[in-house]
Design a protein around this motif. Structure first.
Motif, PDB file in Angstrom:
ATOM      1  N   ALA A 108       0.846  -1.141   0.091  1.00 52.13           N
ATOM      2  CA  ALA A 108       0.021  -0.041  -0.149  1.00 52.13           C
ATOM      3  C   ALA A 108       0.823   1.106  -0.018  1.00 52.13           C
ATOM      4  O   ALA A 108       0.595   2.274  -0.808  1.00 52.13           O
ATOM      5  N   ALA A 109       1.926   1.251   0.763  1.00 50.88           N
ATOM      6  CA  ALA A 109       2.986   2.376   0.790  1.00 50.88           C
ATOM      7  C   ALA A 109       3.606   2.648  -0.439  1.00 50.88           C
ATOM      8  O   ALA A 109       3.980   3.748  -0.683  1.00 50.88           O
ATOM      9  N   GLY A 110       3.757   1.396  -1.119  1.00 51.95           N
ATOM     10  CA  GLY A 110       4.715   1.634  -2.259  1.00 51.95           C
ATOM     11  C   GLY A 110       6.093   1.940  -2.160  1.00 51.95           C
ATOM     12  O   GLY A 110       6.768   2.843  -3.041  1.00 51.95           O
ATOM     13  N   THR A 111       6.997   1.656  -1.085  1.00 55.25           N
ATOM     14  CA  THR A 111       8.293   2.086  -1.028  1.00 55.25           C
ATOM     15  C   THR A 111       9.122   0.948  -0.633  1.00 55.25           C
ATOM     16  O   THR A 111       8.447  -0.356  -0.346  1.00 55.25           O
ATOM     17  N   LEU A 112      10.448   0.774  -0.741  1.00 58.64           N
ATOM     18  CA  LEU A 112      11.060  -0.322  -0.656  1.00 58.64           C
ATOM     19  C   LEU A 112      11.202  -0.720   1.023  1.00 58.64           C
ATOM     20  O   LEU A 112      11.392  -1.758   1.078  1.00 58.64           O
ATOM     21  N   ASP A 113      11.241   0.295   1.793  1.00 56.55           N
ATOM     22  CA  ASP A 113      11.045   0.020   3.205  1.00 56.55           C
ATOM     23  C   ASP A 113       9.869  -0.892   3.605  1.00 56.55           C
ATOM     24  O   ASP A 113       9.794  -1.868   4.415  1.00 56.55           O
ATOM     25  N   PRO A 141       5.465  10.554  -9.934  1.00 55.16           N
ATOM     26  CA  PRO A 141       5.672   9.820  -8.851  1.00 55.16           C
ATOM     27  C   PRO A 141       5.538   8.578  -9.130  1.00 55.16           C
ATOM     28  O   PRO A 141       6.050   7.402  -8.139  1.00 55.16           O
ATOM     29  N   HIS A 142       4.700   8.062 -10.068  1.00 54.03           N
ATOM     30  CA  HIS A 142       4.577   6.454 -10.181  1.00 54.03           C
ATOM     31  C   HIS A 142       4.592   6.084 -11.884  1.00 54.03           C
ATOM     32  O   HIS A 142       4.019   6.986 -12.691  1.00 54.03           O
ATOM     33  N   GLY A 143       4.920   4.943 -11.931  1.00 53.41           N
ATOM     34  CA  GLY A 143       5.123   4.420 -13.263  1.00 53.41           C
ATOM     35  C   GLY A 143       5.750   3.135 -13.165  1.00 53.41           C
ATOM     36  O   GLY A 143       5.945   2.619 -12.156  1.00 53.41           O
ATOM     37  N   TRP A 144       5.740   2.382 -14.351  1.00 49.97           N
ATOM     38  CA  TRP A 144       6.484   1.047 -14.400  1.00 49.97           C
ATOM     39  C   TRP A 144       7.768   0.951 -13.976  1.00 49.97           C
ATOM     40  O   TRP A 144       8.531   0.100 -13.954  1.00 49.97           O
ATOM     41  N   GLY A 145       8.554   2.308 -14.606  1.00 53.48           N
ATOM     42  CA  GLY A 145      10.019   2.504 -14.387  1.00 53.48           C
ATOM     43  C   GLY A 145      10.727   2.221 -15.800  1.00 53.48           C
ATOM     44  O   GLY A 145      11.854   2.462 -15.779  1.00 53.48           O
ATOM     45  N   TYR A 146       9.844   1.899 -16.865  1.00 52.52           N
ATOM     46  CA  TYR A 146      10.613   1.695 -18.057  1.00 52.52           C
ATOM     47  C   TYR A 146      11.171   3.023 -18.633  1.00 52.52           C
ATOM     48  O   TYR A 146      11.691   3.055 -19.806  1.00 52.52           O
ATOM     49  N   ASP A 147      10.604   4.004 -18.354  1.00 49.85           N
ATOM     50  CA  ASP A 147      10.669   5.336 -18.727  1.00 49.85           C
ATOM     51  C   ASP A 147      11.818   6.179 -18.027  1.00 49.85           C
ATOM     52  O   ASP A 147      11.864   7.366 -17.969  1.00 49.85           O
ATOM     53  N   GLY A 148      12.995   5.295 -17.531  1.00 53.62           N
ATOM     54  CA  GLY A 148      14.020   6.162 -16.936  1.00 53.62           C
ATOM     55  C   GLY A 148      14.624   6.837 -17.585  1.00 53.62           C
ATOM     56  O   GLY A 148      14.949   6.621 -18.577  1.00 53.62           O
ATOM     57  N   VAL A 149      15.342   7.982 -16.874  1.00 52.72           N
ATOM     58  CA  VAL A 149      16.179   8.824 -17.397  1.00 52.72           C
ATOM     59  C   VAL A 149      17.535   9.192 -16.466  1.00 52.72           C
ATOM     60  O   VAL A 149      18.513   9.305 -17.169  1.00 52.72           O
ATOM     61  N   GLY A 150      17.232   8.753 -15.297  1.00 51.22           N
ATOM     62  CA  GLY A 150      18.450   8.705 -14.233  1.00 51.22           C
ATOM     63  C   GLY A 150      18.884   7.464 -14.017  1.00 51.22           C
ATOM     64  O   GLY A 150      18.522   6.781 -12.906  1.00 51.22           O
ATOM     65  N   TRP A 151      19.635   6.684 -14.897  1.00 51.56           N
ATOM     66  CA  TRP A 151      19.943   5.390 -14.839  1.00 51.56           C
ATOM     67  C   TRP A 151      20.595   5.043 -13.496  1.00 51.56           C
ATOM     68  O   TRP A 151      20.540   3.906 -12.934  1.00 51.56           O
ATOM     69  N   TYR A 152      21.450   5.966 -13.026  1.00 53.15           N
ATOM     70  CA  TYR A 152      22.442   5.547 -11.706  1.00 53.15           C
ATOM     71  C   TYR A 152      21.718   6.038 -10.669  1.00 53.15           C
ATOM     72  O   TYR A 152      21.961   5.385  -9.383  1.00 53.15           O
ATOM     73  N   ALA A 153      20.320   6.645 -10.427  1.00 47.75           N
ATOM     74  CA  ALA A 153      19.951   7.031  -9.212  1.00 47.75           C
ATOM     75  C   ALA A 153      18.603   6.167  -9.117  1.00 47.75           C
ATOM     76  O   ALA A 153      18.009   5.482  -9.963  1.00 47.75           O
ATOM     77  N   VAL A 154      18.161   5.757  -7.745  1.00 44.88           N
ATOM     78  CA  VAL A 154      17.030   5.054  -7.343  1.00 44.88           C
ATOM     79  C   VAL A 154      15.899   6.285  -7.262  1.00 44.88           C
ATOM     80  O   VAL A 154      16.022   7.221  -6.738  1.00 44.88           O
ATOM     81  N   HIS A 155      14.726   5.918  -7.895  1.00 46.45           N
ATOM     82  CA  HIS A 155      13.390   6.463  -7.860  1.00 46.45           C
ATOM     83  C   HIS A 155      13.339   7.312  -6.378  1.00 46.45           C
ATOM     84  O   HIS A 155      12.962   6.202  -5.413  1.00 46.45           O
ATOM     85  N   PRO A 157      10.628   8.528  -4.936  1.00 46.08           N
ATOM     86  CA  PRO A 157       9.429   8.192  -4.135  1.00 46.08           C
ATOM     87  C   PRO A 157       9.504   6.640  -3.466  1.00 46.08           C
ATOM     88  O   PRO A 157       8.638   6.335  -2.645  1.00 46.08           O
ATOM     89  N   TYR A 158      10.446   5.851  -3.952  1.00 47.39           N
ATOM     90  CA  TYR A 158      10.611   4.503  -3.524  1.00 47.39           C
ATOM     91  C   TYR A 158      11.454   4.501  -2.445  1.00 47.39           C
ATOM     92  O   TYR A 158      11.562   3.420  -1.592  1.00 47.39           O
ATOM     93  N   GLY A 159      12.098   5.743  -1.979  1.00 49.24           N
ATOM     94  CA  GLY A 159      13.008   5.842  -0.776  1.00 49.24           C
ATOM     95  C   GLY A 159      14.482   6.321  -0.991  1.00 49.24           C
ATOM     96  O   GLY A 159      15.293   6.446  -0.244  1.00 49.24           O
TER      97      GLY A 159
END
Length: 585
Positions: A108-113, A141-155, A157-159
C-alpha cells in the motif's frame, strides 16, 4: 572544518563550455581531449549540484547522478555508498525460483522499506530471488519504471538509494537474492537531457523512441556509461544480478557485442566479490547465442526470458489466440516447447510474417538458462484492463499451468500476487507531468491494444492515479479460503522443486513429453517423476501410473493408467523413468 575537495566530471563533447553549479555557485571546468570536463572543489557529502552548458542558465542534472532528491528535472545530489556488507555468499541461478515485483504496487505504501515487511512472505513461499522492476529515476511519482532517465539514481518516491541498500541487505539476511530490472535500450521522454551533453542516442529508433548509441561514432563513452551503471548496481548496492530489458532493441554492430562485454566484466566482478552474479536477458529473438558460453561463440549471459513457454502454456489453458498467440494453442506446441525450449526455432511466425528464432542445442544448453512463467508484468499489464489469469481461468487451470511451469526443467518465475491468485489487476500506469506526453501515452496505448482486437473504451486511462492505485496488491486476500488454497499449492510445488532429486536435472535432452491432443492430456517426464495434466473439462484416463506424490483434484491411480479429473494434475513416481509408450515429443 573545511569540506573535502571532490572531483566532478561529466562527458559532454557537444557544448563549448561546461560549468559546475554547486549549491548555486558556478565553477569553471576544464575540457580534456576525450570530451570529459573536470574540476575539483570543496563540497559536502550531500551537496546539490548540476551542470551549466554554454550560456543556458538552466542547471541540468548529472548524467551519472547518484541521487535526484527533487525529481529528474532538478539538481543532483552527492551520495556515497556504505561499506560492503559481510556474510553474504550469494546465490546461483540453477534450480532457483524468481519472484518479480513492482515496488510501487507491491504494498500500500509503495516503498522499498514497506516491501521489506513482505520479505518473510517470500521466504515462506520458498522463492530464491526477488526481481525488482526498474527503480531508476523517472519523471513523475509513479510508473512502471521503463521510462527512466536517471539510470544511476534510485527513484526517490521509492525511498532513494539508501532504501535500496536497506532492502537488499534485509533480503540477504533472509537468504533471498535480489535481481534488478535495468533498461539500457532507450530513455524516457521526460527529463532526458543526455542529448544536450553528447551523442548518447543513436540515429536509429525502437518502439519506445530513439535508440542508444552503442555502435556509432563516439559510442565508446556511451558503452562505458552502460557498463559502469550495470556493474555499479551489483558492486555498490550488493545486488545479485540484473534483468536486461529488451536486449533485442540494443543494436550493436561491433565485433564484440555489448552484452558479451557486460557478461565478461560481470564475471570478473563476481570473482572479485567472491559471489555469483546473474545476467538475465529479455529478448524476443529466440537466439541461443545470448546464453551460449563465450568459449563456444556466444555472449555468455546466465539466462533469458522465454515467452514461447508462456505462450504455449497460456494458450493451452485459456484458448486465447489473438496477436502473438496465434501460432500456439495445441498440446503438440506445448510439448515441443517444453522439450526444445523454443517453439519458433527457424520456423514461420504468422504474427511476424517471417521465419523466427533458431534451434537451441538441447544437449549443450541446460534448461535453467531459460525462464518459464505463467504471467509477468508484460503479460498482465499489456492486456486492455490489466486482468490477471485468475480473472478468467478456473482454479484447476491455474493450478495446472503453475505445476508445469514450476516443475519444468527451466528456471521458474512468478509475478507478485500470482501465488495466491490475486484478483487485483496490474495495469499500465504513468504520471507524466507534461500534458502532451500524457496524451501521447493515452493514444499510444489505444493504438497498441487495437492491434490485439481490444476495445479502446475498455482501456483505463494510464495517467489517472486511480489506475495506479487499483493495481496495488490486496494483502488481505491470502488469508481468505479461496486464495489460501492456491497459496498452499504454490508453496508445495516450490518445495517439490527444491527437494525432488529428479527435478534438479535440467538437461533438456533427458526430457520426454507424451500427450493426446484429442483427449487433452499431457505428461511431462523428468527422470522417474511424471507430471500428468488434464487440460479438458472431463475426467480422462492417462496411460501413466506409479506412486502418487502430489495432486490437484482426486486422481485414481490404476495398474496401467491414472484417471484425472477435469482441469487437474498429478505428480507420480513411476517405475519407467523414460515415460510411457504412445504419442510423444
Amino acid at each position: 572544518m573545511a569540506e573535502p575537495v571532490r572531483e566532478f566530471a561529466v562527458w559532454a563533447p557537444t557544448p563549448g563550455v561546461v560549468r559546475l553549479d554547486l549549491d548555486g555557485v558556478a565553477h569553471p571546468m576544464d575540457r580534456g581531449p576525450d570530451g570529459w570536463w573536470r574540476t575539483a572543489v570543496p563540497a559536502a557529502g550531500d551537496a546539490r549540484y548540476g551542470f551549466l552548458l554554454d550560456d543556458d542558465p538552466v542547471v541540468l542534472p548529472d548524467p551519472r547522478s547518484p541521487r535526484q532528491p527533487d525529481g529528474v528535472h532538478q539538481r543532483s545530489q552527492l551520495w556515497t555508498p556504505p561499506a560492503p556488507e559481510t556474510g553474504w555468499a550469494g546465490r546461483a541461478l540453477p534450480g532457483a525460483v524468481i519472484y518479480e515485483a513492482h515496488i510501487g504496487t507491491f504494498t500500500a505504501a509503495g516503498t522499498l522499506d514497506a516491501a521489506i515487511d513482505k520479505l518473510d512472505h517470500l521466504v515462506d513461499l520458498g522463492v530464491d530471488f526477488v526481481e525488482l522492476m526498474p527503480v531508476n529515476a523517472f519523471s513523475g511519482p509513479h510508473g512502471w519504471g521503463y521510462d527512466g532517465v536517471g539510470w544511476y539514481a534510485v527513484h526517490e518516491p521509492y525511498g532513494g538509494p539508501d532504501a535500496l541498500i536497506r532492502f537488499v541487505r534485509a533480503a540477504h539476511r533472509r537468504g533471498l537474492g535480489v535481481l534488478l530490472d535495468v533498461v539500457f535500450n532507450h530513455l524516457g521522454p521526460s527529463g532526458n537531457y543526455l542529448p544536450r551533453f553528447g551523442p548518447y542516442q543513436s540515429a536509429g529508433s525502437n518502439p519506445w523512441g530513439a535508440g542508444i548509441n552503442i555502435a556509432e561514432e563516439n559510442s565508446d563513452p556511451v558503452r562505458a556509461h552502460i557498463l559502469d551503471c550495470a556493474l555499479r548496481w551489483m558492486r555498490d548496492f550488493g545486488l545479485d544480478g540484473l534483468r536486461l530489458d529488451a536486449v533485442h532493441a540494443m543494436i550493436d554492430t561491433t565485433a564484440v557485442h555489448i552484452l558479451e562485454e557486460l557478461a565478461t566484466e560481470t564475471d570478473e566482478l563476481a570473482a572479485q566479490l567472491g559471489r555469483p552474479l546473474t545476467l538475465i536477458a529479455e529478448s524476443d529473438r529466440n537466439d541461443p547465442r545470448l546464453i551460449t558460453p563465450r568459449a563456444d561463440g556466444g555472449y555468455g549471459l546466465t539466462a533469458q526470458w522465454d515467452d514461447d513457454i508462456h505462450h504455449a502454456l497460456h494458450t493451452a489453458v485459456s484458448g486465447e489466440r489473438q496477436g502473438y498467440y496465434r501460432d500456439f494453442g495445441s498440446l503438440e506446441t506445448l510439448a515441443r516447447t517444453l522439450r526444445h525450449g523454443f517453439f519458433h526455432a527457424g520456423t514461420y511466425s504468422s504474427f511476424r510474417r517471417r521465419r523466427h528464432g533458431r534451434p537451441l542445442d538441447t544437449a549443450a544448453i541446460p534448461g535453467h538458462r531459460l525462464l518459464a512463467y505463467t504471467c509477468t508484468h508484460d503479460q498482465i499489464g499489456n492486456r486492455a484492463t490489466g486482468d490477471r489469469p485468475s480473472d478468467y481461468l478456473s482454479a484447476g487451470q491455474l493450478a495446472l499451468s503453475a505445476a508445469l511451469a514450476l516443475l519444468s526443467p527451466f528456471t521458474a518465475m512468478l509475478f507478485m500476487g500470482e501465488e495466491w491468485a490475486a484478483r487485483t489487476p496490474f495495469r499500465f500506469f504513468s504520471s507524466h507531468p507534461e500534458p502532451e506526453l500524457a496524451e501521447a501515452t493515452r493514444a499510444g496505448r489505444r493504438a497498441e491494444f487495437a492491434e490485439h482486437g481490444w476495445d479502446a473504451e475498455q482501456i483505463p486511462d494510464p495517467q489517472d492515479r486511480q489506475t495506479f492505485v487499483d493495481s496495488k496488491l490486496d494483502w488481505a486476500e491470502p488469508g481468505t479460503r479461496e486464495h489460501a488454497r492456491m497459496l498452499a499449492l504454490y508453496r508445495d510445488l516450490i518445495a517439490l522443486r527444491h527437494t525432488e532429486e529428479d527435478l534438479a536435472d535440467f538437461r533438456l535432452d533427458r526430457i520426454r513429453v507424451d500427450y493426446d491432443e484429442d483427449a487433452r492430456w499431457l505428461v511431462l517426464h523428468r527422470g522417474a517423476l511424471a507430471i500428468a495434466g488434464n487440460f479438458g473439462p472431463d475426467s480422462v484416463a492417462v496411460p501413466v501410473t506409479g506412486e502418487l506424490v502430489y495432486a490437484w483434484g482426486s486422481p485414481r491411480v490404476g495398474a496401467s493408467a491414472t484417471a484425472l479429473d477435469g482441469e487437474s494434475f498429478a505428480v507420480l513416481r513411476t517405475t519407467t523413468p523414460q515415460g510411457v509408450s504412445g504419442r510423444g515429443d
